[in-house]
Design a protein around this motif. Structure first.
Motif, PDB file in Angstrom:
ATOM      1  N   VAL A  50      33.616  46.071 -28.611  1.00  0.00           N
ATOM      2  CA  VAL A  50      32.670  45.060 -28.127  1.00  0.00           C
ATOM      3  C   VAL A  50      32.303  45.340 -26.664  1.00  0.00           C
ATOM      4  CG1 VAL A  50      32.670  42.616 -27.421  1.00  0.00           C
ATOM      5  CG2 VAL A  50      33.274  43.246 -29.763  1.00  0.00           C
ATOM      6  N   LEU A  51      33.305  45.756 -25.873  1.00  0.00           N
ATOM      7  CA  LEU A  51      33.062  45.981 -24.441  1.00  0.00           C
ATOM      8  C   LEU A  51      32.497  47.368 -24.153  1.00  0.00           C
ATOM      9  CD1 LEU A  51      36.258  44.304 -22.992  1.00  0.00           C
ATOM     10  CD2 LEU A  51      33.911  43.504 -22.742  1.00  0.00           C
ATOM     11  N   ALA A  52      32.699  48.295 -25.072  1.00  0.00           N
ATOM     12  CA  ALA A  52      32.241  49.667 -24.846  1.00  0.00           C
ATOM     13  C   ALA A  52      31.494  50.141 -26.103  1.00  0.00           C
ATOM     14  CB  ALA A  52      33.450  50.565 -24.555  1.00  0.00           C
ATOM     15  N   PRO A  53      30.319  49.545 -26.398  1.00  0.00           N
ATOM     16  CA  PRO A  53      29.645  49.818 -27.676  1.00  0.00           C
ATOM     17  C   PRO A  53      29.216  51.271 -27.852  1.00  0.00           C
ATOM     18  CG  PRO A  53      28.282  48.431 -26.244  1.00  0.00           C
ATOM     19  CD  PRO A  53      29.598  48.550 -25.581  1.00  0.00           C
ATOM     20  N   ASP A  54      29.052  52.001 -26.750  1.00  0.00           N
ATOM     21  CA  ASP A  54      28.606  53.396 -26.873  1.00  0.00           C
ATOM     22  C   ASP A  54      29.761  54.368 -27.076  1.00  0.00           C
ATOM     23  OD1 ASP A  54      26.087  52.424 -26.485  1.00  0.00           O
ATOM     24  OD2 ASP A  54      26.131  52.751 -24.307  1.00  0.00           O
ATOM     25  N   LYS A  55      30.967  53.867 -26.967  1.00  0.00           N
ATOM     26  CA  LYS A  55      32.118  54.766 -27.138  1.00  0.00           C
ATOM     27  C   LYS A  55      32.591  54.726 -28.584  1.00  0.00           C
ATOM     28  CE  LYS A  55      33.818  54.442 -22.454  1.00  0.00           C
ATOM     29  NZ  LYS A  55      32.537  53.966 -21.952  1.00  0.00           N
ATOM     30  N   GLU A  79      31.660  33.248 -32.016  1.00  0.00           N
ATOM     31  CA  GLU A  79      31.425  31.795 -32.081  1.00  0.00           C
ATOM     32  C   GLU A  79      31.980  31.077 -30.858  1.00  0.00           C
ATOM     33  OE1 GLU A  79      29.604  30.469 -34.302  1.00  0.00           O
ATOM     34  OE2 GLU A  79      29.449  32.235 -35.604  1.00  0.00           O
ATOM     35  N   THR A  80      32.436  31.846 -29.884  1.00  0.00           N
ATOM     36  CA  THR A  80      33.256  31.328 -28.807  1.00  0.00           C
ATOM     37  C   THR A  80      32.476  31.239 -27.503  1.00  0.00           C
ATOM     38  OG1 THR A  80      35.233  32.266 -29.794  1.00  0.00           O
ATOM     39  CG2 THR A  80      35.255  32.056 -27.426  1.00  0.00           C
ATOM     40  N   ASP A  81      32.845  30.275 -26.636  1.00  0.00           N
ATOM     41  CA  ASP A  81      32.207  30.204 -25.322  1.00  0.00           C
ATOM     42  C   ASP A  81      32.859  31.170 -24.343  1.00  0.00           C
ATOM     43  OD1 ASP A  81      30.235  28.139 -25.827  1.00  0.00           O
ATOM     44  OD2 ASP A  81      31.959  26.841 -26.197  1.00  0.00           O
ATOM     45  N   ILE A  82      34.168  31.259 -24.380  1.00  0.00           N
ATOM     46  CA  ILE A  82      34.876  32.191 -23.492  1.00  0.00           C
ATOM     47  C   ILE A  82      36.220  32.533 -24.130  1.00  0.00           C
ATOM     48  CG2 ILE A  82      35.766  30.258 -22.073  1.00  0.00           C
ATOM     49  CD1 ILE A  82      35.738  32.245 -19.650  1.00  0.00           C
ATOM     50  N   CYS A  83      36.669  33.773 -23.942  1.00  0.00           N
ATOM     51  CA  CYS A  83      37.984  34.185 -24.435  1.00  0.00           C
ATOM     52  C   CYS A  83      39.035  33.981 -23.353  1.00  0.00           C
ATOM     53  CB  CYS A  83      37.966  35.666 -24.832  1.00  0.00           C
ATOM     54  SG  CYS A  83      37.086  35.947 -26.361  1.00  0.00           S
ATOM     55  N   CYS A  84      40.288  34.032 -23.779  1.00  0.00           N
ATOM     56  CA  CYS A  84      41.389  34.032 -22.808  1.00  0.00           C
ATOM     57  C   CYS A  84      42.496  34.909 -23.354  1.00  0.00           C
ATOM     58  CB  CYS A  84      41.921  32.612 -22.577  1.00  0.00           C
ATOM     59  SG  CYS A  84      42.899  31.979 -23.964  1.00  0.00           S
ATOM     60  N   THR A  85      43.445  35.247 -22.485  1.00  0.00           N
ATOM     61  CA  THR A  85      44.675  35.892 -22.950  1.00  0.00           C
ATOM     62  C   THR A  85      45.826  35.009 -22.479  1.00  0.00           C
ATOM     63  OG1 THR A  85      45.170  37.166 -20.964  1.00  0.00           O
ATOM     64  CG2 THR A  85      43.621  38.164 -22.523  1.00  0.00           C
ATOM     65  N   SER A  86      47.044  35.415 -22.788  1.00  0.00           N
ATOM     66  CA  SER A  86      48.173  34.591 -22.341  1.00  0.00           C
ATOM     67  C   SER A  86      48.304  34.655 -20.821  1.00  0.00           C
ATOM     68  CB  SER A  86      49.465  35.054 -23.017  1.00  0.00           C
ATOM     69  OG  SER A  86      49.707  36.403 -22.711  1.00  0.00           O
ATOM     70  N   ALA A  87      47.687  35.666 -20.186  1.00  0.00           N
ATOM     71  CA  ALA A  87      47.791  35.796 -18.723  1.00  0.00           C
ATOM     72  C   ALA A  87      46.895  34.804 -17.989  1.00  0.00           C
ATOM     73  CB  ALA A  87      47.424  37.230 -18.310  1.00  0.00           C
ATOM     74  N   ASN A  88      45.811  34.351 -18.641  1.00  0.00           N
ATOM     75  CA  ASN A  88      44.838  33.538 -17.890  1.00  0.00           C
ATOM     76  C   ASN A  88      44.424  32.259 -18.625  1.00  0.00           C
ATOM     77  OD1 ASN A  88      43.189  34.403 -19.930  1.00  0.00           O
ATOM     78  ND2 ASN A  88      41.982  35.802 -18.698  1.00  0.00           N
ATOM     79  N   ALA A  89      45.176  31.864 -19.658  1.00  0.00           N
ATOM     80  CA  ALA A  89      44.729  30.764 -20.530  1.00  0.00           C
ATOM     81  C   ALA A  89      44.518  29.454 -19.756  1.00  0.00           C
ATOM     82  CB  ALA A  89      45.721  30.564 -21.669  1.00  0.00           C
ATOM     83  N   VAL A  90      45.434  29.126 -18.846  1.00  0.00           N
ATOM     84  CA  VAL A  90      45.295  27.860 -18.096  1.00  0.00           C
ATOM     85  C   VAL A  90      44.045  27.931 -17.222  1.00  0.00           C
ATOM     86  CG1 VAL A  90      46.366  26.347 -16.382  1.00  0.00           C
ATOM     87  CG2 VAL A  90      47.792  27.476 -18.105  1.00  0.00           C
ATOM     88  N   GLN A  91      43.890  29.058 -16.540  1.00  0.00           N
ATOM     89  CA  GLN A  91      42.723  29.251 -15.660  1.00  0.00           C
ATOM     90  C   GLN A  91      41.412  29.130 -16.453  1.00  0.00           C
ATOM     91  OE1 GLN A  91      42.450  33.347 -14.529  1.00  0.00           O
ATOM     92  NE2 GLN A  91      41.039  32.999 -12.828  1.00  0.00           N
ATOM     93  N   VAL A  92      41.359  29.735 -17.644  1.00  0.00           N
ATOM     94  CA  VAL A  92      40.129  29.729 -18.442  1.00  0.00           C
ATOM     95  C   VAL A  92      39.830  28.323 -18.964  1.00  0.00           C
ATOM     96  CG1 VAL A  92      39.074  30.566 -20.584  1.00  0.00           C
ATOM     97  CG2 VAL A  92      40.265  32.170 -19.076  1.00  0.00           C
ATOM     98  N   PRO A 122      26.430  45.079 -34.547  1.00  0.00           N
ATOM     99  CA  PRO A 122      25.883  44.934 -33.189  1.00  0.00           C
ATOM    100  C   PRO A 122      25.498  43.504 -32.822  1.00  0.00           C
ATOM    101  CG  PRO A 122      24.927  46.847 -34.281  1.00  0.00           C
ATOM    102  CD  PRO A 122      25.747  46.146 -35.312  1.00  0.00           C
ATOM    103  N   ALA A 123      24.996  42.727 -33.793  1.00  0.00           N
ATOM    104  CA  ALA A 123      24.601  41.341 -33.471  1.00  0.00           C
ATOM    105  C   ALA A 123      25.851  40.501 -33.156  1.00  0.00           C
ATOM    106  CB  ALA A 123      23.833  40.741 -34.649  1.00  0.00           C
ATOM    107  N   ILE A 124      26.917  40.717 -33.929  1.00  0.00           N
ATOM    108  CA  ILE A 124      28.171  39.990 -33.665  1.00  0.00           C
ATOM    109  C   ILE A 124      28.759  40.466 -32.343  1.00  0.00           C
ATOM    110  CG2 ILE A 124      30.576  39.750 -34.467  1.00  0.00           C
ATOM    111  CD1 ILE A 124      29.450  39.636 -37.312  1.00  0.00           C
ATOM    112  N   ALA A 125      28.711  41.795 -32.130  1.00  0.00           N
ATOM    113  CA  ALA A 125      29.289  42.347 -30.897  1.00  0.00           C
ATOM    114  C   ALA A 125      28.592  41.772 -29.666  1.00  0.00           C
ATOM    115  CB  ALA A 125      29.170  43.867 -30.912  1.00  0.00           C
ATOM    116  N   ALA A 126      27.274  41.629 -29.732  1.00  0.00           N
ATOM    117  CA  ALA A 126      26.534  41.131 -28.559  1.00  0.00           C
ATOM    118  C   ALA A 126      26.993  39.717 -28.207  1.00  0.00           C
ATOM    119  CB  ALA A 126      25.037  41.155 -28.855  1.00  0.00           C
ATOM    120  N   ARG A 127      27.215  38.880 -29.219  1.00  0.00           N
ATOM    121  CA  ARG A 127      27.652  37.496 -28.949  1.00  0.00           C
ATOM    122  C   ARG A 127      29.115  37.466 -28.506  1.00  0.00           C
ATOM    123  NH1 ARG A 127      26.849  34.877 -34.204  1.00  0.00           N
ATOM    124  NH2 ARG A 127      27.390  32.927 -33.198  1.00  0.00           N
ATOM    125  N   ALA A 128      29.932  38.299 -29.149  1.00  0.00           N
ATOM    126  CA  ALA A 128      31.351  38.346 -28.768  1.00  0.00           C
ATOM    127  C   ALA A 128      31.498  38.851 -27.326  1.00  0.00           C
ATOM    128  CB  ALA A 128      32.122  39.250 -29.726  1.00  0.00           C
TER     129      ALA A 128
END
Ligand code: 13P
Ligand code: SF4
Length: 361
Positions: free
Chosen positions: A105-110, A157-170, A322-328
């Motif tokens: 998703v972050l590197a679609p050309d790779k 379908e998400t507004d923003i992702c988080c990981t366990s490192a930043n969940a409270v901040q997000v 690609p359409a899903i990747a763009a939104r994700a």
């Protein structure tokens, strides 16, 4: 024999090339195993240069992968950041499928390869994009934060992702941006419960679980305390709240790593996947690491042999519509664009402030 090719042998040259790695893993790998690992490590590192490939290895990889072939090693947040900035042509994800999807998703050309397509995750398989669409209908106007341990379909379908490192901040960022006092945080119920204890934002959660971290019990911690009274206990936020209550510190795999590196405890217990302790230990020889040890069966599908085969056969490619990747991408990039989570100066402050229940969907 490496997948039909001439056998790779433990020559003096291979031994010299891998000597520094052996030094890091020698407490976890036997000399006999190393004679099999070292030629594969040397060959994988040669193939990476030939194919302009980079290996992103999660902290739960076995020590010979982590120290032998990982170009970038870290937690989910670190691996996602690295996928976005890498200029390699090929990314080999030494981790699980959702991580490879995030890289794509972050590197679609790779070209993103995963050595075993069955390397899944109980959290990622607990929820679908259709589930999230229904949740949004039920809670209109409430921002949706999803853990990166989800499929691209869910991230879309998400507004923003988080990981366990930043969940409270997000979560706090989302509540501020939307001007609301509650946030949907899915799919890890325990992460959601643990975040709820550290924020005034009300949390709506989903009953997904990590099959590795849900197995730890408060009894395990009590047994550890009794057997090793001086040991410091660090737990991952995917564990049940009772574990985090009883632990000395809660944090992502990278935060645990930082804790050990900065505080240099004499004895430490890492309440997380088993390989984590072996990998951290190499950099902290003065610390004694004590079990328990739960293995993630998905992470453990990745081996030196299938990483080698992925490079040789250019397999298994991970693609995202690609359409899903763009939104994700919007959801993942929003997370990456937030400032990195602060390293707490006093780790004990990270522990829960208060008890607040979540609303379980
Ligand atoms: P982090 O590395 O982000 O702490 O995640 C742990 C995990 O379980 C990944 O699958
Ligand atoms: Fe998923 Fe848990 Fe394995 Fe991580 S450790 S990949 S969250 S099952």
């Amino acid at each position: 024999m490496a997948d039909g090719f001439a056998p790779l042998t433990f020559t003096p040259d291979v031994e010299a090339q891998t000597a520094a790695m052996w030094d890091k893993v020698k407490h976890h790998v036997t000399p006999m195993e190393w004679r099999l690992h070292a030629p594969l490590i040397a060959e994988i590192n040669r193939l990476k240069r030939e194919k302009n490939a980079v290996i992103l290895a999660h902290n739960y990889m076995t020590p010979e992968i982590f120290h032998g072939v990982g170009d970038y090693v870290g937690d989910s947040l670190g691996l996602a950041r690295e996928a976005a900035r890498s200029d390699a042509a090929v990314i080999i994800q030494a981790g699980v499928h959702f991580m490879a999807e995030t890289s794509k998703v972050l590197a679609p050309d790779k070209r993103v390869l995963i050595p075993d397509l069955l390397a899944g995750c109980s959290l990622a398989s607990s929820i679908t994009g259709a589930d999230v669409r229904l949740i949004k209908q039920r809670y209109p106007g409430v921002p949706v934060v999803t853990y990166v341990n989800t499929t691209a379909d869910v991230k879309a379908e998400t507004d923003i992702c988080c990981t366990s490192a930043n969940a409270v901040q997000v979560v706090e960022w989302a509540a501020r941006e939307w001007g609301v006092d509650k946030v949907i945080l899915i799919p890890d119920e325990y992460l959601a419960r643990n975040v709820a204890r550290q924020t005034d934002v009300r949390i709506i959660a989903w009953a997904g679980r990590c099959e590795v971290h849900e197995r730890f019990t408060a009894g395990d911690i009590a047994d550890m305390r009794a057997a090793y009274p001086g040991a410091e206990i660090l737990a991952h936020p995917e564990c049940p709240a009772e574990i985090l209550e009883a632990a000395d510190f809660a944090g992502s795999t990278a935060a645990m790593n930082d804790y050990v590196a900065l505080r240099k405890p004499r004895q430490v217990v890492l309440i997380t996947e088993c390989s984590m302790a072996s990998n951290v230990q190499a950099e902290s020889p003065g610390t004694q690491f004590i079990g328990p040890c739960n293995l993630c069966p998905h992470m453990k599908r990745i081996s030196l042999q299938n990483i080698h085969d992925a490079l040789v056969h250019d397999r298994y490619e991970v693609t995202v519509d690609p359409a899903i990747a763009a939104r994700a991408r919007l959801a993942v990039q929003r997370m990456i664009d937030l400032p990195p989570p602060a390293v707490p100066a006093r780790y004990d402050l990270v522990k829960a402030r208060h008890h607040v229940d979540v609303e379980l969907i």
